[in-house]
Design an enzyme around this catalytic site. Structure first.
Site, PDB file in Angstrom:
ATOM      1  N   PHE A 117       0.216  24.835  -7.152  1.00 48.60           N
ATOM      2  CA  PHE A 117      -1.215  24.980  -7.382  1.00 48.60           C
ATOM      3  C   PHE A 117      -1.488  24.815  -8.873  1.00 48.60           C
ATOM      4  O   PHE A 117      -0.569  24.934  -9.688  1.00 48.60           O
ATOM      5  CB  PHE A 117      -1.673  26.375  -6.924  1.00 48.60           C
ATOM      6  N   GLN A 237     -16.644  29.827 -12.917  1.00 48.75           N
ATOM      7  CA  GLN A 237     -15.726  28.715 -12.680  1.00 48.75           C
ATOM      8  C   GLN A 237     -16.359  27.594 -11.861  1.00 48.75           C
ATOM      9  O   GLN A 237     -16.916  27.840 -10.793  1.00 48.75           O
ATOM     10  CB  GLN A 237     -14.489  29.211 -11.935  1.00 48.75           C
ATOM     11  N   HIS A 239     -15.218  24.567  -9.822  1.00 42.41           N
ATOM     12  CA  HIS A 239     -14.002  24.024  -9.204  1.00 42.41           C
ATOM     13  C   HIS A 239     -14.090  22.500  -9.266  1.00 42.41           C
ATOM     14  O   HIS A 239     -15.137  21.928  -8.972  1.00 42.41           O
ATOM     15  CB  HIS A 239     -13.918  24.511  -7.754  1.00 42.41           C
ATOM     16  N   LEU A 249     -15.995  23.098  -0.708  1.00 40.54           N
ATOM     17  CA  LEU A 249     -14.720  23.111  -1.413  1.00 40.54           C
ATOM     18  C   LEU A 249     -13.670  22.215  -0.756  1.00 40.54           C
ATOM     19  O   LEU A 249     -13.482  22.246   0.452  1.00 40.54           O
ATOM     20  CB  LEU A 249     -14.191  24.553  -1.446  1.00 40.54           C
ATOM     21  N   GLU A 252      -7.545  22.922  -3.991  1.00 40.77           N
ATOM     22  CA  GLU A 252      -6.562  22.453  -4.949  1.00 40.77           C
ATOM     23  C   GLU A 252      -5.237  22.153  -4.247  1.00 40.77           C
ATOM     24  O   GLU A 252      -4.404  21.414  -4.758  1.00 40.77           O
ATOM     25  CB  GLU A 252      -6.362  23.602  -5.940  1.00 40.77           C
ATOM     26  N   ARG A 283      -8.275  24.776 -13.565  1.00 37.49           N
ATOM     27  CA  ARG A 283      -9.516  24.221 -13.028  1.00 37.49           C
ATOM     28  C   ARG A 283     -10.520  23.831 -14.113  1.00 37.49           C
ATOM     29  O   ARG A 283     -11.194  22.810 -13.997  1.00 37.49           O
ATOM     30  CB  ARG A 283     -10.154  25.236 -12.084  1.00 37.49           C
ATOM     31  N   HIS A 370     -18.112  27.718  -8.266  1.00 35.06           N
ATOM     32  CA  HIS A 370     -17.136  28.253  -7.319  1.00 35.06           C
ATOM     33  C   HIS A 370     -16.862  29.737  -7.449  1.00 35.06           C
ATOM     34  O   HIS A 370     -16.799  30.453  -6.452  1.00 35.06           O
ATOM     35  CB  HIS A 370     -15.837  27.473  -7.485  1.00 35.06           C
ATOM     36  N   ARG A 412     -10.208  31.456 -13.981  1.00 39.37           N
ATOM     37  CA  ARG A 412      -9.282  31.999 -12.988  1.00 39.37           C
ATOM     38  C   ARG A 412      -8.309  30.933 -12.509  1.00 39.37           C
ATOM     39  O   ARG A 412      -8.703  29.787 -12.270  1.00 39.37           O
ATOM     40  CB  ARG A 412     -10.067  32.546 -11.786  1.00 39.37           C
TER      41      ARG A 412
END
Lengths: 597, 236
Positions: A117, A237, A239, A249, A252, A283, A370, A412
Site C-alpha cells: 500500500f 486528505q 485520495h 473510491l 490504493e 496519497r 476522502h 494519513r
C-alpha cells in the site's frame, strides 16, 4: 418533555470506532450505542483496501517500520508517542479481528494475506512491503459486519436511527446527549456518565468526495458549539484515485496489486515524483502529482483527469521493468482472473458507473475528498483534551475519524484509518467504562433538551427565502475549488467570504416538512448547519497555516516550515468567530527531515 | 435529457392511502443514478419526499427500492440502464412507514435469528496468532460475505410477501456465511434453525432473490447448499 434513558456510557455513532467502543465499554459498564443509521450502513463499510499491521506474513516487517512510515506519511505532524502506540497495538488488533471471525484473505500457508500500500516500506531497502491485511477489496465492510455481529452476540444496546443533536455538560463534566428518534420525531435524553463520540468525518463539505451522504461532521460541530476546540482542521486528505466526477473510491490496493497511473500522453508519470516507490507514494504526494500533470496540460483530452491502468498486460509490463518479485523470488505477474478475484468491487463499480471494464480498459480517475485528518482532540486513550496542555474534559471521549489523536498528522497512510478506529475505539471504550465506574451522576436540568429543541425550531421557522439544496451545492463547490488540493490566500479568503454568506442565507431556510415521522428534510437541514460551521473552520485554519505540509498545499507557501509551523492548530469557534491557538507536536525518535518517496 | 419519475408517496400523518406523484427532471444525464434524481426532487420539488441513503455507491445497503418493478439500489441504478420513464416504489413485504421508507425491524429480526456471529470454543492458537484457514476454505463462503443487508432479496421473495416470519434469503445468506466457514463450530445449531417451519422449506426456488441481489450473490445456490447440508449434515 423528552423521554429519559440512563446508561453509564453512551457511544454516538456505530461505525468501526463506535462498535469497538461499544463492545469494550459494555464489558465494564451499562452501555448504549446510538446511531443515525442502522450500524451496518456506517461509512466504515466503504473502506476497501486493508488494515495495516506488521504481521510479516509474506516478508519481514516490524512495528518500528510501520511507526516510521506513519510518522513520515504524516509529514512529521503526527504525535510520535501515539503513532508508536497504535503501530505496536496493530498486530494484536488485527489478530483480534481474526479471532472474532473476520474473513481475511489467506496466504497459501493459511495465514492472513497482506498487500502493498502507499507509503508502506521496508525501512532498510525503501521498497514497498506487504503490510495491508485484506479481505478482497471490502476490508472495511468485513470489519463493520464482524464488529456489529460481535455486538449482537454480546447483547450491546442499540438505538438505531436516532440522530444525536446535542451534548449535555453539567458541572464541567459529560452528562449525556439528546437525540431525535427518526421514526417518531420524539426527542430522547440520554443521561450518562461518559459519552464517546465516534461520528465520522466531514467529507461532504466538498463537491467531489468518496464520502457517504451522512459524513457531515455532526460530532465535531456539536462540540464546537459547546466551546470545545478542534485540532488540525486544515488537514484533509484528497485520495488520488476517485472515479472521475463521481468521486467514488478506487482503492490504493489497485496500485498495490501493480496498477499504474498514466497521463493523457500515455506516460507513466509517478517515477518523476517518487523515484523509489513510484505509484505507491503517500496519497498527498500522488494527488499533487496528478494535479501537477493536469496543470501541465497532461490530463486526458485536456480535462482534469488521468488514467489508472490495471490491465494485466500493463501491470505485468511495469512489474517486470520495476523488477517486482513474488515472496518466493519469482517475477510478479497477474492474470485478468486474479485481478477480478482480488478487486471484485472495483471492477463492479467501474462497470456500473463508468461502463468501463478495468480488465481491458483504463479507468478515468481524479483526486477525491476522502478523509478528515483533523477533528476532536484526544490523547491516545481516547480522552478528549481541550487545550495546549492536553487538559482532559471529564467523561468525554472520541475515536475514529472524528477524532484527532493525532496519528495521521498532515496526511494519513492508507489502511491506517481502519487500524485507528479499531485501536482507539477499543481504548476509548475501556477508558470510558473505567471512568463511569468511579464517577458520580451529574443531575440533569429539567430542560436538558432545550438546546436540541431550539435548533430544530429555528429550521422550521426560517423565512423560506432560501433553498437548502442550493446552499449545499454552493458550499461544496467553493470548498473543493478553493480549499481543495492546492490552496492560496486569495482563493481561501474568497471561500471564507462565501461560506459566511451561505451561513447567513442558511438562516432563511425553512423546512417544508412539518411532520414528525422520518422528517429527513429537517435532519438534512440540521446536518447542513453542521457542515457550514465545519467548512468555515476548515477554511480559516487553512488560511492561517502559512506553509505546505502533507495534505495542506499552499501555492503561496510551497515549502514545509518546521521552524514556524511544526505545531498543531487548535481552533475554537464561538459567536461566529474562529480563534486559533497551537499545541506542540510530540516528537520522540524521529526528527523531521525532507520527505522523499 | 428529460426524465419522468413517478414516485410512490405516503405520509402517515396526512394520507389515508398511498398515491403516486410524477415529477419531471430537466437536464438529467444518462449517467445519473436514480438516487441523484430522488435527491433532486427532494431538493427542488418536494422537501417532504423521504427515503434512506448513505454511501451512494452500492455498499451500505440503505436504498433498496422497487425501480420499474424490480428491486434495486437507487444508487446503483443509472438512467442509461432503465430509460427516461422511471417508477420508484418501496420494497414489498415490509410495512411502509413513509414514502420509500419501510420498517426494517422484521428484516433485521430474521437476520438475528440465525446467530449471525462467529462461534467457536476452540482456543485461539497458543502463540496468539491467527487461526489458519486455507485459501480454498476461505473461498468456500466468499460469496455470502458480500451481503450488505439491503433486503432487496428478501423483499423480492413471494414466500416473504406471504408472511414476514419467513426467515428469508438474506438470513439464509448470513447462515451460509458461518455454516461453511471452516473456523466456525455452530453449523449444526444454525442448520437446525434454518430447517425449522419458517425456514428453508418455504423457499420454492423462485430465483427472485438471486435476480434482485445488487451484490450478485448466487443466493439460490447458497440456499441449495444449506438445504443439502440439513439433509446430509455435512458442511464441506
Amino acid at each position: 418533555m423528552a423521554k429519559v434513558h440512563q446508561f453509564d456510557v453512551i457511544v454516538v455513532g456505530a461505525g468501526g470506532a463506535g462498535l469497538m467502543a461499544g463492545l469494550y465499554a459494555s464489558r465494564g459498564a451499562k452501555t448504549a450505542v446510538i446511531s443515525k443509521l442502522y450500524p451496518t450502513r456506517s461509512h466504515t463499510g466503504a473502506a476497501q483496501g486493508g488494515i495495516s499491521a506488521a504481521l510479516g506474513n509474506y516478508e519481514e516487517d516490524k512495528p518500528e517500520w510501520h511507526t516510521y512510515d506513519t510518522v513520515k506519511g504524516s509529514d512529521y505532524l503526527g504525535d510520535q508517542d501515539a503513532i508508536e502506540f497504535m503501530c505496536n497495538e496493530a498486530i494484536e488488533a488485527v489478530l483480534e479481528l481474526e479471532h472474532m471471525g473476520l474473513p481475511f484473505d489467506r496466504t497459501p500457508q493459511g495465514k492472513i494475506s497482506q498487500r502493498p500500500f502507499g507509503g508502506h516500506t521496508n525501512n532498510e531497502t525503501g521498497k514497498p512491503v506487504r503490510r495491508a491485511a485484506h479481505a478482497a477489496d471490502r476490508t472495511g465492510h468485513m470489519i463493520l459486519q464482524t464488529l456489529y455481529q460481535q455486538c449482537l452476540k454480546n447483547k450491546v444496546n442499540f438505538f438505531d436511527e436516532y440522530q444525536v443533536l446535542d451534548f449535555l455538560i453539567v458541572n464541567g463534566r459529560a452528562a449525556g446527549v439528546v437525540a431525535i428518534e427518526l421514526a417518531t420525531g420524539e426527542l430522547h435524553t440520554f443521561h450518562a456518565k461518559a459519552v464517546i463520540f465516534a461520528t465520522g468525518g466531514h467529507g461532504r463539505i466538498f463537491e467531489v468526495t468518496s464520502n457517504a451522504y451522512v459524513y457531515t461532521g455532526d460530532g465535531a460541530a456539536i462540540l464546537l458549539r459547546h466551546g470545545l476546540p478542534l485540532e488540525d482542521m486544515e488537514f484533509f486528505q484528497f485520495h488520488p484515485t476517485g472515479i472521475y466526477k463521481l468521486g467514488i473510491l478506487i482503492t490504493e490496493g489497485v496500485r498495490g496489486e501493480g496498477g499504474v497511473l498514466i497521463n493523457g500522453k500515455g506516460e507513466r508519470f509517478m517515477p518523476k515524483y517518487a523515484p523509489t516507490v513510484k505509484d505507491l507514494a503517500s496519497r498527498d504526494v500522488v494527488s499533487r502529482a496528478i494535479y501537477t500533470e493536469i496543470r501541465a496540460g497532461n490530463g486526458v483530452d485536456g480535462k482534469n483527469y488521468v488514467w489508472l491502468d490495471a490491465r494485466p498486460e500493463t501491470i505485468n509490463k511495469f512489474a517486470a521493468l520495476d523488477g517486482r518479485l513474488n515472496p518466493d523470488g519469482t517475477p510478479y505477474t497477474i492474470t485478468g482472473e486474479q485481478v477480478l478475484q482480488k478487486l471484485p468491487d472495483i471492477i463492479d463499480f467501474c462497470r456500473v458507473y463508468l461502463g468501463v471494464d478495468p480488465i481491458t480498459q483504463m479507468m478515468p480517475i481524479q483526486p477525491t475528498a476522502h478523509y478528515t485528518m483533523g477533528g476532536i482532540p484526544t490523547n491516545k486513550f481516547g480522552e478528549v483534551v481541550i487545550d495546549d496542555r492536553n487538559t482532559v474534559f471529564p467523561g468525554l471521549y472520541a475515536a475514529g475519524e472524528c477524532a484527532c489523536v493525532s496519528v495521521h498528522g498532515a496526511n494519513r497512510l492508507g489502511t491506517n484509518s481502519l487500524l485507528d478506529l479499531v485501536v482507539f475505539g477499543k481504548h476509548a471504550g475501556l477508558k470510558a467504562a473505567e471512568y463511569a465506574k468511579n464517577a458520580d451522576w451529574q443531575n440533569l436540568p429539567g430542560d436538558a433538551d432545550a438546546g436540541a429543541r431550539s435548533a430544530l425550531d429555528a429550521l422550521r421557522n426560517g423565512s423560506g427565502k432560501e433553498n437548502a439544496f442550493d446552499i449545499t451545492v454552493e458550499m461544496k463547490k467553493v470548498m473543493f475549488e478553493d480549499v481543495g488540493i492546492y490552496r492560496n490566500e486569495k482563493g481561501m479568503r474568497a471561500a471564507i467570504e462565501k461560506v459566511r454568506e451561505l451561513k447567513e442565507r442558511f438562516k432563511h431556510v425553512r423546512v417544508a416538512d412539518t411532520g414528525r415521522i422520518f422528517n429527513t428534510e429537517l435532519l438534512n437541514a440540521w446536518e447542513l448547519g453542521n457542515m457550514l460551521e465545519i467548512a468555515e473552520v476548515v477554511a480559516e485554519c487553512a488560511l492561517n497555516r502559512q506553509e505546505s505540509r502533507g495534505g495542506h498545499s499552499r501555492e503561496d507557501f510551497p515549502e514545509r516550515d518546521d521552524e514556524n509551523w511544526l505545531k498543531h492548530t487548535l481552533a475554537w469557534h464561538t459567536g461566529g468567530k474562529t480563534r486559533v491557538e497551537y499545541k506542540p507536536v510530540t516528537i520522540t525518535k524521529y526528527q523531521p527531515k525532507k520527505r522523499v518517496y | 435529457m428529460k426524465v419522468t419519475i413517478k414516485i410512490f408517496r405516503y405520509n402517515p400523518e396526512q394520507d389515508k392511502k398511498f398515491h403516486y406523484e410524477t415529477y419531471v427532471v430537466e437536464n438529467a444525464h444518462e449517467t445519473d443514478r436514480v438516487l441523484d434524481l430522488l435527491e433532486h426532487v427532494k431538493g427542488y420539488n418536494d422537501g417532504t419526499l423521504s427515503f434512506r441513503r448513505s454511501c451512494a455507491h452500492g455498499v451500505c445497503g440503505s436504498d433498496a427500492m422497487r425501480i420499474n418493478g424490480h428491486n434495486m439500489l437507487a444508487c446503483k441504478t443509472l438512467v442509461r440502464d432503465i430509460g427516461d420513464q422511471i417508477t420508484v416504489e418501496p420494497i414489498m413485504g415490509l410495512k411502509v412507514v413513509k414514502d420509500l421508507i419501510v420498517d426494517m425491524e422484521p428484516f433485521f429480526d430474521n437476520y438475528k435469528k440465525v446467530l449471525p456471529w462467529f462461534i467457536s470454543d476452540a482456543p485461539t492458537p497458543a502463540d496468539g496468532r491467527e487461526r489458519l484457514q486455507s485459501p480454498e476454505q476461505r473461498a468456500r463462503f466468499d460469496e455470502s460475505t458480500k451481503c450488505i443487508l439491503c433486503a432487496a432479496c428478501t423483499t423480492s421473495c413471494p414466500s416473504f410477501w406471504a408472511s414476514d416470519d419467513y426467515l428469508g434469503p438474506a438470513a439464509f445468506v448470513a447462515a451460509h456465511r458461518f455454516v461453511f466457514d471452516s473456523r466456525d463450530q455452530a453449523a449444526s445449531e444454525r442448520l437446525e434453525i434454518v430447517a425449522e417451519t419458517n425456514g428453508l422449506a418455504r423457499c420454492h426456488t423462485a430465483f427472485n432473490c438471486t435476480m434482485a441481489c445488487p451484490r450478485e450473490i448466487q443466493i439460490t445456490q447458497a440456499i441449495g447448499e444449506l438445504k443439502m447440508a440439513t439433509v446430509t449434515g455435512r458442511v464441506e
